[in-house]
Write an enzyme that holds these catalytic residues in place. Structure first.
Site, short mmCIF file in Angstrom:
data_model
loop_
_atom_site.label_atom_id
_atom_site.label_comp_id
_atom_site.label_asym_id
_atom_site.label_seq_id
_atom_site.Cartn_x
_atom_site.Cartn_y
_atom_site.Cartn_z
N ARG A 22 -6.12 -17.94 -9.54
CA ARG A 22 -6.92 -17.32 -8.10
C ARG A 22 -8.05 -16.64 -8.55
NH1 ARG A 22 -2.67 -15.47 -4.13
NH2 ARG A 22 -4.49 -15.19 -2.78
N ARG A 53 0.83 -1.30 0.15
CA ARG A 53 -0.12 0.13 0.00
C ARG A 53 0.97 1.36 -0.01
NH1 ARG A 53 -2.68 -4.42 1.89
NH2 ARG A 53 -4.83 -4.44 1.92
N ASP A 110 -3.91 -15.52 7.29
CA ASP A 110 -2.43 -16.07 6.82
C ASP A 110 -1.75 -16.71 7.87
OD1 ASP A 110 -3.14 -14.74 4.45
OD2 ASP A 110 -1.91 -12.96 4.90
N SER A 140 -12.76 -9.73 3.09
CA SER A 140 -11.57 -9.84 2.46
C SER A 140 -11.00 -8.25 2.18
CB SER A 140 -11.68 -10.39 1.14
OG SER A 140 -10.67 -9.96 0.25
C1 S3P Z 1 -4.08 -9.18 2.03
C2 S3P Z 1 -5.23 -9.38 2.55
C3 S3P Z 1 -5.56 -11.09 2.89
C4 S3P Z 1 -4.24 -11.60 3.15
C5 S3P Z 1 -3.36 -11.63 2.09
C6 S3P Z 1 -2.99 -10.09 2.14
C7 S3P Z 1 -3.85 -7.66 2.02
O1 S3P Z 1 -6.12 -11.52 1.66
O2 S3P Z 1 -4.46 -13.28 2.87
O3 S3P Z 1 -2.16 -12.22 2.30
O4 S3P Z 1 -2.97 -7.14 2.13
O5 S3P Z 1 -5.04 -7.14 1.78
P1 S3P Z 1 -8.15 -11.66 1.41
O6 S3P Z 1 -8.18 -10.03 1.63
O7 S3P Z 1 -8.24 -11.98 0.08
O8 S3P Z 1 -8.35 -12.46 2.56
#
Ligand code: S3P
Length: 423
Positions: free
Chosen positions: A121, A27, A311, A164
């Site tokens: 994915r 980010r 994670d 998510s």
């Molecule tokens: C992440 C969000 C998570 C996580 C990924 C990093 C992020 O995924 O599993 O390793 O940086 O926004 P999801 O939003 O698909 O759960």
């Protein structure tokens, strides 16, 4: 690369500093690239995923200069250079899903692609809400490559079916450059690094419980100090809890409450864990943790716990094999959509080492405590978190284990083994 791991005869002892958070690092580059002027980033991740993000924004014409070992200056004149060639997201789902949100509202077309694992994915979860905002995206049956026909977008109120952060962030980033207000409502709160950093950079963003709203805003360049990654710290937390006679201090760990599910689980299991200090850095909570070998008991992990430790679930599964009684993990079906199908892969991997673990559609059930026998070769299926979980397991296996594909740790945590060797 094959790696042989031997049982630790002595406990893990000492102090380590955890490197940069992967989610925040992504980010920091993305949002600095959107801010007109010069931003400064300290403690940027060395992992391949974050390098994919950096390279992608360089391809878009953003000047990114390394000023120290992990420090960068990002200079943006507030728009991207076009025309651009195809943009490579590597193995990184965060890069692809968040950049899709950024690129969908630009006045040019672009293509995002990824490696073999990323190309499998699901992208429907982000394409559907963007289409509701007016985006035009062509995909390979909702998988990468993604051909984005940039155009003006309008705000929406979106009830996300899944918690998510990638989905939420994708929509918010599209909303940052869309007409009207964009609101995302989640079933449970997922990690909120996007909200915190956008607010820190002056965006018109507000949140309340599981709902976040954003309006078209420009971002101010800032100095961003990135916290250590609690997802990386997780292997050391679990290592110290399961290797007898261990006691370690982990410094500079991100303690954002939307990420600290693993600390709650350790407490539920009766682990010895102490938060020694806490402070706020660039809008994020950071602190030091002390952790030592513990007699553990099983617990249940479900519902709103899941996005707060998604994670960490592979290494939490390992932890549960060393806890007395039953640990039940449910509502974690999204684990099947990660770099590997992490329900099947971790269940098979730990079972082969001697764990009592049963696969469920949305998680797993573990009966502990079992001795892990080892004497096996484990595959990591291009999944960095499996490689690091199996390394941690190898520290307590009776006989050596071999990890096939250990180099995948470089996706998020190239310093992983060196830090274990320091303990
Ligand atoms: C992440 C969000 C998570 C996580 C990924 C990093 C992020 O995924 O599993 O390793 O940086 O926004 P999801 O939003 O698909 O759960």
């Amino acid at each position: 690369m094959n790696k042989i791991i031997q049982k630790r005869v002595n406990g893990l002892k000492g102090e380590i500093t955890i490197p940069s958070d992967k989610s925040i690092s992504h980010r920091s580059i993305m949002f600095s690239s959107l801010a007109k002027g010069r931003s400064v980033i300290h403690n940027f991740s060395n992992g391949a995923d974050c390098r994919s993000t950096k390279k992608l924004f360089e391809q878009l014409g953003i000047e990114i200069t390394q000023t120290g070992e992990k420090s960068y200056e990002v200079f943006s004149n507030g728009h991207f250079n076009t025309p651009i060639s195809d943009l490579d997201c590597g193995n990184s789902g965060t890069t692809m899903r968040l950049c899709l949100g950024i690129l969908a509202s630009q006045n040019f077309d672009s293509v995002l692609f990824g490696d073999e694992s990323l190309s499998k994915r699901p992208m429907k979860r982000v394409i559907t809400p963007l289409e509701l905002m007016g985006a035009k995206i062509e995909s390979n049956e909702y998988k990468a490559p993604l051909h984005i026909y940039g155009r003006e977008l309008h705000g929406i109120e979106y009830n996300s079916p899944i918690a998510s952060a990638q989905v939420k962030s994708c929509i918010l980033l599209a909303g940052l450059n869309a007409t009207g207000k964009t609101t995302v409502i989640e079933p449970y709160t997922s990690r909120n690094h996007t909200e915190l950093m956008l607010k820190y950079m002056g965006a018109n963003i507000t949140w309340d419980n599981n709902s976040v709203s954003i309006e078209k805003s420009s971002l101010e360049p800032k100095v961003i100090n990135i916290a250590g990654d609690i997802s990386s710290a997780a292997y050391f937390i679990v290592g110290a809890l399961i290797v007898p006679n261990s006691e370690i201090i982990i410094k500079n760990v991100g303690l954002n409450p939307t990420r600290t599910g693993i600390l709650d689980v350790v407490q539920r299991m009766g682990g010895n864990l102490e938060i020694l200090s806490q402070e706020e850095i660039s809008g994020e909570l950071v602190g030091d943790i002390k952790i030592s070998y513990s007699e553990l008991k099983g617990c249940t992990i479900s519902g709103e716990d899941i996005p707060r430790l998604i994670d960490e679930l592979p290494v939490i599964a390992l932890l549960a094999t060393q806890a007395e009684g039953q640990t039940i993990v449910s509502n974690a079906e999204d684990l099947r959509k990660k770099e590997s199908d992490r329900i099947t892969t971790i269940v098979n991997g730990l079972k082969s080492l001697g764990a009592e673990i049963e696969e469920k559609e949305d998680g797993f059930i573990i009966n502990g405590k079992t001795e892990l026998l080892g004497d096996k070769t484990l595959e990591v299926f291009h999944d960095h978190r499996l490689a690091m979980t199996y390394y941690t397991a190898g520290l307590i296996c009776k006989k050596d284990i071999m990890i096939n594909g250990f180099e995948w740790i470089n996706i998020s945590f190239p310093e992983f083994e060196e830090l274990f060797n320091n303990l």
